[in-house]
Design a protein around this motif. Sequence first.
Motif, mmCIF file in Angstrom:
data_model
loop_
_atom_site.group_PDB
_atom_site.id
_atom_site.type_symbol
_atom_site.label_atom_id
_atom_site.label_comp_id
_atom_site.label_asym_id
_atom_site.label_seq_id
_atom_site.Cartn_x
_atom_site.Cartn_y
_atom_site.Cartn_z
ATOM 1 N N LYS A 109 33.377 32.014 40.347
ATOM 2 C CA LYS A 109 33.614 33.147 39.468
ATOM 3 C C LYS A 109 32.309 33.626 38.843
ATOM 4 O O LYS A 109 31.466 32.825 38.433
ATOM 5 C CB LYS A 109 34.600 32.784 38.359
ATOM 6 C CG LYS A 109 35.979 32.353 38.858
ATOM 7 C CD LYS A 109 36.706 33.523 39.527
ATOM 8 C CE LYS A 109 38.118 33.108 39.928
ATOM 9 N NZ LYS A 109 38.840 34.195 40.613
ATOM 10 N N SER A 124 30.788 36.775 36.025
ATOM 11 C CA SER A 124 31.063 37.882 35.121
ATOM 12 C C SER A 124 30.311 39.117 35.609
ATOM 13 O O SER A 124 29.437 39.030 36.483
ATOM 14 C CB SER A 124 30.607 37.535 33.700
ATOM 15 O OG SER A 124 29.186 37.421 33.658
ATOM 16 N N SER A 134 33.420 45.702 35.739
ATOM 17 C CA SER A 134 34.080 44.406 35.894
ATOM 18 C C SER A 134 33.918 43.909 37.324
ATOM 19 O O SER A 134 33.577 44.670 38.234
ATOM 20 C CB SER A 134 35.572 44.525 35.544
ATOM 21 O OG SER A 134 36.211 45.463 36.396
#
Length: 421
Positions: A47, A49, A209
């Motif tokens: 993951k 950001s 995002s």
Amino acid sequence: MAPYESESAGRRKATRYVVPVAVVGVAAATIGLVPALADSGSPDLPKLSAQQLIEKIAKSDVQQMSGTVKISTDLGLPSLGGMAGGFTPGAGGSSDGGDGKAGSAADPQSKLMELASGTHTLRVAADGPDRHKLSVLDNAAEYSVIHNGDEVWAYDSASNEAYHSKDAAAAGDRAEKRSKGETPKGVPATPKELADEVLKASGKTTSISVEGTSQVAGRDAYKLLVKPKQAGSTVGGITISVDAKTGVPLKFTLTPAGGGKAVVDAGFTKVDFAEPAASTFDFTPPKGTKVTEGDDLKAQDKSHAPKDLPKDLPKGMPKELKDAQGGGMNDMKVIGEGWTSIAELKLPGGQGLPTGGSGSGDVPPEAQKFMDALGDHVTGKFGSGTVFSTRLVNALITDDGKVYVGAVTKDALVKAANAAQ
């Protein structure tokens, strides 16, 4: 009810097929943002950001690469066909203005603009900041632009024409900046600083995002989604697929707020980060090639410039003369911010589109009917004018010679014109 009234449903349908030169220029500019295409699958990646992914892009130090790119552009414009030569390499022919001297079918300035519509396959290669090659493939023909040091060649195999330009000064400036290793004043010095600045600047107007993962040209990638927060933009969102290993953007997709297929979908179908062969950037015109020198074209442009104007124009000179000298663009200003920014400028002479009718005699009635079919007639506090549209960029030309253009809705253009009164 919308703040303006359309004249007819038929005209509304026609507006998306024709656009002024200014709109084409702005829309076509979106093509050069990032190369990319062809994704499949959702690989399992750590993951990240949005800030971490932006930092990853900024840290990328890839200097060598090659590959095949497919680019599809649908701005809602018609096929230009014979008007612009389509994008069949060589179809444009020479534009000599009747004297056999000016123009070249291989001139990149006009040739690459033809990528503004349709689907095209390109081969690309890069080896550092001074060696690049781009080739547009079309059946048996090929159009290539080769940058090697201080030389630029463009070759159109269909017409057997070449364009050549030298820019030793620019190449020297680039080498000097690289040798000093200096960061320009005001530019973030580290990837983290750059990511911070991007996120800070976009906070009020833009949502950024990470929206999952994908595979592009067989490589794992993260998907960075950039969307407007503001109402009134014609942009729905931009997705950039970023190579998980190198940080290089591999895919760029711009979707319109109105839905439907992407306005721009461009990306690698094949990519290789190995150093290209040095011969990739070599070019010698084939025998019999008509070669146009860029310096010669520049000299011709200068020779056609007005010769009776003084070098230092007086402050009190007539506005019409200033417009003629500066192209009428000196009065341009930007209304709003972010995705809903609108450029306002004045046409030379302070007049809008030519009109017909027995009184004016500017254009024949038949020609006036054709012009009326190209855009939506609108009215407001500003008076009246015509809106020309693509799927991304709209432009309002008022009858008193003002132009409002941006990636915004028609309502937003009319609102801006009303507010400017």
